[in-house]
Design an enzyme around this catalytic site. Structure first.
Site, PDB file in Angstrom:
ATOM      1  N   GLY A   1       0.793  -1.211   0.000  1.00  0.00           N
ATOM      2  CA  GLY A   1       0.000   0.000   0.000  1.00  0.00           C
ATOM      3  C   GLY A   1       0.828   1.266   0.000  1.00  0.00           C
ATOM      4  O   GLY A   1       2.022   1.274  -0.349  1.00  0.00           O
ATOM      5  N   CYS A   2       0.201   2.373   0.420  1.00  0.00           N
ATOM      6  CA  CYS A   2       0.806   3.695   0.284  1.00  0.00           C
ATOM      7  C   CYS A   2       2.074   3.881   1.117  1.00  0.00           C
ATOM      8  O   CYS A   2       2.896   4.737   0.801  1.00  0.00           O
ATOM      9  CB  CYS A   2      -0.207   4.767   0.673  1.00  0.00           C
ATOM     10  SG  CYS A   2      -1.595   4.916  -0.473  1.00  0.00           S
ATOM     11  N   HIS A   3       2.236   3.105   2.179  1.00  0.00           N
ATOM     12  CA  HIS A   3       3.437   3.276   2.997  1.00  0.00           C
ATOM     13  C   HIS A   3       4.634   2.539   2.429  1.00  0.00           C
ATOM     14  O   HIS A   3       5.764   2.704   2.894  1.00  0.00           O
ATOM     15  CB  HIS A   3       3.180   2.806   4.434  1.00  0.00           C
ATOM     16  CG  HIS A   3       2.823   1.349   4.556  1.00  0.00           C
ATOM     17  ND1 HIS A   3       3.764   0.341   4.506  1.00  0.00           N
ATOM     18  CD2 HIS A   3       1.623   0.729   4.722  1.00  0.00           C
ATOM     19  CE1 HIS A   3       3.165  -0.828   4.645  1.00  0.00           C
ATOM     20  NE2 HIS A   3       1.868  -0.625   4.769  1.00  0.00           N
TER      21      HIS A   3
END
Length: 367
Positions: A151-153
């Protein structure tokens, strides 16, 4: 550890005044989808008339995004079509971002000895790293790593891996490449939840070149990566997730309205843990490179850390110009900071990304 305590893992490297001990980000390159749409254009293209849904788009602080949309707006893409789009655009944008990065540092494809590709918008095997290597004729003995589905991290997770490779392989060039075709992860329906997701994300790719070098001219006033820290919020696995949707027959992204507040509530503790064991206070941080997760997320972090609009100027401007491009967003902000001409040797910085889990990643850098 208490059952409800947040899990936190902090990984410092030995502190040294010799910057050659630390991997350095030599340069950053970015790319987006060739098709660009304003929020108003997206609303009109998909015939969204509900005023509440239109407001979600227009109040997002996003001006324009790169998106890869079907020629006929009414066409509902199948999961197979979305995967094919992910594959096609990942190679196109990824190759462009990588070449832009190499051009900035005066390197060539043949110089690459390690490639880590990060993506969450489609599963492929062979993965994006193999496709990019073949497309650009990267040497066949280049070492590779694919980070998929975090995901975004995940950009900082990938940077951690690339940094450790660089630390063990001095004077060799390593590349972190984040490629997110977010329009390949969209579900089109009448729900507010889908409207929020579809109003936020854009297609984009970013690449960072790393090396641990003793060449002081090469690494002068560039980010030296000195520490990473991970933080997993308790009881938050279901507030942000990407999972199979039986109703639509495809994967879909779920984003709870509570996410900005969950992040804001913990962010001061997270930065404190990152700087723990270092002779650095939060007040001494000169530069903040934060994931462009959305207007409310940025505001929550800004308020809870006591940051100014200037501190998050690149985070906000990247959101406005590209939307949330997931794992590579923080590198878009870093690219703007490096080009700005305000960095001084000895400046200190913090990088922060957040995504499903809820997981918050951070890194401490010095210039």
């Amino acid at each position: 550890m208490k059952e409800n305590a947040a899990k936190h893992y902090s990984v410092p490297w030995p502190v040294s005044d010799d910057f050659s001990d630390y991997p350095t980000i030599l340069g950053v390159g970015t790319a987006t989808a060739s098709q660009k749409y304003t929020q108003h254009e997206v609303v009109e293209l998909f015939g969204i008339e509900d005023q509440r849904k239109r407001a979600i788009f227009t109040n997002s602080a996003i001006n324009e995004r790169g998106l890869t949309l079907p020629e006929q707006a009414e066409h509902v893409e199948t999961q197979a079509e979305l995967i094919a789009k992910h594959k096609r655009q990942a190679v196109t944008m990824g190759a462009e971002a990588l070449k832009n990065c190499l051009d900035k540092i005066g390197a060539t494809i043949d110089d690459i000895e390690f490639l880590c590709c990060v993506t969450s918008t489609g599963f492929l095997a062979p993965g994006v790293s193999a496709l990019i290597c073949q497309h650009l004729s990267i040497p066949i003995n280049c070492q590779r790593l694919d980070v998929v589905g975090m995901g975004c991290h995940a950009g900082l997770n990938g940077l951690n891996a690339v940094s450790r490779w660089s630390k063990d392989n001095p004077e060799k060039l390593a590349i972190l490449l984040c490629v997110e075709v977010c329009s390949a992860a969209y579900v089109m329906d009448e729900t507010i939840q889908s409207t929020v997701v579809n109003s936020l994300f854009g297609d984009g790719s970013s690449a960072a070149a790393l090396m641990r070098s003793k060449d002081s001219e090469l690494v002068y006033a560039k980010p030296k990566i000195k520490k990473f820290s991970s933080f997993l919020l308790p009881n938050s696995l279901d507030v942000m997730k990407y999972s199979w949707d039986d109703e639509h027959g495809k994967f879909s992204f779920y984003l709870s309205k509570d996410v900005p507040y969950l992040i804001g509530r913990q962010i001061e503790t997270i930065v404190g843990k990152l700087l723990d064991e270092l002779p650095v206070k939060q007040s001494e941080i000169d530069h903040w490179i934060i994931h462009s997760g959305g207007k409310k997320v940025i505001d929550s972090i800004k308020i809870n850390l006591g940051l100014s609009p200037y501190d998050v100027r690149h985070t906000s401007s990247v959101l406005g110009d590209y939307g949330n491009v997931s794992s590579g967003s923080f590198l878009f902000s870093l690219e703007r900071l490096l080009a700005e001409g305000v960095i001084k040797s000895g400046d200190k910085g913090v990088m922060i990304t957040m995504g499903p889990g809820v997981t918050i990643e951070s890194a401490y850098i010095e210039f």
